[in-house]
Write an enzyme that holds these catalytic residues in place. Sequence first.
Site, PDB file in Angstrom:
ATOM      1  N   ASP A  82      25.436  31.492 -87.538  1.00  0.00           N
ATOM      2  CA  ASP A  82      25.833  31.144 -88.906  1.00  0.00           C
ATOM      3  C   ASP A  82      27.199  30.476 -88.970  1.00  0.00           C
ATOM      4  O   ASP A  82      27.797  30.140 -87.952  1.00  0.00           O
ATOM      5  CB  ASP A  82      25.795  32.390 -89.790  1.00  0.00           C
ATOM      6  N   LYS A 103      30.040  41.800 -85.493  1.00  0.00           N
ATOM      7  CA  LYS A 103      28.771  41.373 -84.939  1.00  0.00           C
ATOM      8  C   LYS A 103      29.002  40.032 -84.271  1.00  0.00           C
ATOM      9  O   LYS A 103      29.971  39.334 -84.577  1.00  0.00           O
ATOM     10  CB  LYS A 103      27.702  41.313 -86.014  1.00  0.00           C
ATOM     11  N   ASP A 126      28.942  35.000 -86.431  1.00  0.00           N
ATOM     12  CA  ASP A 126      28.657  36.411 -86.154  1.00  0.00           C
ATOM     13  C   ASP A 126      27.179  36.779 -86.315  1.00  0.00           C
ATOM     14  O   ASP A 126      26.748  37.827 -85.860  1.00  0.00           O
ATOM     15  CB  ASP A 126      29.572  37.356 -86.966  1.00  0.00           C
ATOM     16  N   ARG A 127      26.395  35.908 -86.968  1.00  0.00           N
ATOM     17  CA  ARG A 127      24.964  36.211 -87.118  1.00  0.00           C
ATOM     18  C   ARG A 127      24.142  35.504 -86.047  1.00  0.00           C
ATOM     19  O   ARG A 127      24.603  34.515 -85.469  1.00  0.00           O
ATOM     20  CB  ARG A 127      24.460  35.749 -88.483  1.00  0.00           C
ATOM     21  N   SER A 172      31.384  33.175 -94.200  1.00  0.00           N
ATOM     22  CA  SER A 172      30.234  33.457 -93.343  1.00  0.00           C
ATOM     23  C   SER A 172      29.112  32.438 -93.511  1.00  0.00           C
ATOM     24  O   SER A 172      29.304  31.253 -93.297  1.00  0.00           O
ATOM     25  CB  SER A 172      29.752  34.880 -93.622  1.00  0.00           C
ATOM     26  N   HIS A 173      27.943  32.914 -93.939  1.00  0.00           N
ATOM     27  CA  HIS A 173      26.757  32.057 -94.022  1.00  0.00           C
ATOM     28  C   HIS A 173      26.645  31.355 -95.367  1.00  0.00           C
ATOM     29  O   HIS A 173      25.675  30.638 -95.592  1.00  0.00           O
ATOM     30  CB  HIS A 173      25.531  32.932 -93.795  1.00  0.00           C
ATOM     31  N   ASP A 224      30.306  31.377 -89.430  1.00  0.00           N
ATOM     32  CA  ASP A 224      31.451  31.876 -88.667  1.00  0.00           C
ATOM     33  C   ASP A 224      31.045  32.506 -87.334  1.00  0.00           C
ATOM     34  O   ASP A 224      31.875  33.120 -86.667  1.00  0.00           O
ATOM     35  CB  ASP A 224      32.254  32.881 -89.505  1.00  0.00           C
TER      36      ASP A 224
HETATM   37  C1  G1P Z   1      25.239  40.808 -96.458  1.00  0.00           C
HETATM   38  C2  G1P Z   1      24.292  41.557 -95.545  1.00  0.00           C
HETATM   39  C3  G1P Z   1      25.050  42.599 -94.760  1.00  0.00           C
HETATM   40  C4  G1P Z   1      26.181  41.929 -93.988  1.00  0.00           C
HETATM   41  C5  G1P Z   1      27.039  41.113 -94.939  1.00  0.00           C
HETATM   42  C6  G1P Z   1      28.090  40.295 -94.182  1.00  0.00           C
HETATM   43  O1  G1P Z   1      25.842  41.690 -97.361  1.00  0.00           O
HETATM   44  O2  G1P Z   1      23.257  42.164 -96.292  1.00  0.00           O
HETATM   45  O3  G1P Z   1      24.171  43.254 -93.882  1.00  0.00           O
HETATM   46  O4  G1P Z   1      26.983  42.881 -93.356  1.00  0.00           O
HETATM   47  O5  G1P Z   1      26.229  40.191 -95.669  1.00  0.00           O
HETATM   48  O6  G1P Z   1      27.520  39.408 -93.272  1.00  0.00           O
HETATM   49  P1  G1P Z   1      25.333  41.894 -98.882  1.00  0.00           P
HETATM   50  O7  G1P Z   1      25.329  40.535 -99.514  1.00  0.00           O
HETATM   51  O8  G1P Z   1      23.934  42.421 -98.782  1.00  0.00           O
HETATM   52  O9  G1P Z   1      26.301  42.859 -99.496  1.00  0.00           O
HETATM   53 ZN    ZN Z   2      28.892  35.419 -90.669  1.00  0.00          ZN
END
Ligand code: G1P
Ligand code: ZN
Length: 542
Positions: A279, A378, A283-284, A115-116, A281
């Site tokens: 981000d 998302k 989704d954000r 992801s990010h 991938d």
């Molecule tokens: C974090 C975000 C959460 C999101 C997840 C995946 O998780 O807080 O809302 O769904 O990334 O993108 P966390 O690191 O808080 O467990």
């Molecule tokens: Zn992501």
Amino acid sequence: MTMQINSVQTQPIDGQKPGTSGLRKKTHVFQAPHFLENFIQSIWLGIGGAAGKTLVLGGDGRHFNAEAAQVVLRMAAAEGVARVIVGQNALLSTPAASNLIRKRKADGGIILSASHNPGGPDGDFGVKYNTANGGPAPESVTSTIYDATRTLSEYRIAVAQDVDLSVIGETRLGEMVVDVVDPVTDYAELMAELFDFDAMRAMIAGGFTLRFDAMHAITGPYAKAILEGTLGAPEGSVINAVPLPDFGGGHPDPNPIWAKPLVDEMMGPDAPDFGAASDGDGDRNMIVGRGIYVTPSDSLAAIAANATCAPAYAGGLKGVARSMPTSRALDRVAEKLGLPCYETPTGWKFFGNLLDDGRATLCGEESAGTGSDHVREKDGLWAVLMWLNILAKRQISVKALLEDHWASYGRNYYSRHDYEGVDAAAANALVDDLRAQLGDLPGTQAAGLTIESADDFAYDDPVDGSRSEGQGLRFGFTNGARLVLRLSGTGTEGATLRVYLEQLAEDYDRDPQEALADVIAAAEALAQIKSRTGRDAPDVIT
Ligand code: G1P
Ligand code: ZN
């Protein structure tokens, strides 16, 4: 020609427990002998075998994406998978993968992404399994996968050359069909079905300007095709559009810290009308208007209030849902519209049942995640297009829309303070000690605020009856403030403490950190964050 299949002896590797969103580790951990293979074999075991199934495969293009995709293909072939639908060059954004699983009626999919989190040899890598509804595997599945990682003694892998994933069309790996598809086409078609592209095209042709920062991650090709190609935004409206294995050395998380150049531009004298970012991938999302940053919680509420502007939602929403730490701005809209509003634990997987069951149409998280029942993830670009559709229909600026929203609903001042890479034992002790006091806290004071309620959030899924406990410590105060503390489930180093702060107010023109000063002080008084973490200030404030 029969393909040679090797059975490789292995043993369980510690630390293969999927977190909030799949398994995330340092890239070199995934590259170590057997690590990826063990986890993939455990997925096959966790889903009751993969033989005969159709799977979708793709990733965000980060370092090791291409090599990992070939390993997955060889292991799928060894397992007797019937067909793998894979994005060209092993690329797919997370929402595009979700869409493909649904559209092609696949049995599931594997998404290669952290992801990010930053990528590259020193960055992070990740693997996520999605089920046939297109959404992240629920806890029942991830825990079966985890159990398999703890008893595994062997994995199977075909001996074969790499499949050429640069060419669109069908090939074979042994008996298995490898169907290489354009990563953008099906997703772009879906977006065209949901939104009023004509109204958006007219707005852009009329001089509305936008900037989309793809952060050298997966959404570049998608945003280029849709925003510049279909909607006619001038070339250069999409920046950092070429996906790179290390995201250009950046941190592909669309928030005011990591997307600072875009936010600076949006606050400057020559700002475009609309700014957005996505981000690693895809989704954000982050939404910024000229001169105004939109918090993800406010974005979710504003989308809920205006969703009928988009053709797919013109009939109204069935219900809405937010993760527990997300601000309650959404609840105010739901109340006014008479919609059911669900509060779920952090992580998109908890929305799946509500979407599948038709209880919610729109979902969101404070962590820059917004989406609807069009897929089961998302969706960053979807949120951007939703905003553009709303602005085109309402003929209003982002700032005016937000101020109008606050004037009618009040403002939920909101912020999240993150303490990253904290000593895990210290972070766990902080949460455990506070949890132990929860029962005694209501009626007492913290830095001058009176605590009304205190609990450890547990969720009973209304669809399948499953219960998820220990999802974050929640404090309600008599003045309408709220505080949530929880530990991240996606980090790869030490522990990350997240402190979520919220204050309801009828005014809307104060600086959020000022408006939240009392509840920030209450958090410190309750949890002694500074002394326990050894930090003077949060590492990241969003
Ligand atoms: C974090 C975000 C959460 C999101 C997840 C995946 O998780 O807080 O809302 O769904 O990334 O993108 P966390 O690191 O808080 O467990
Ligand atoms: Zn992501």
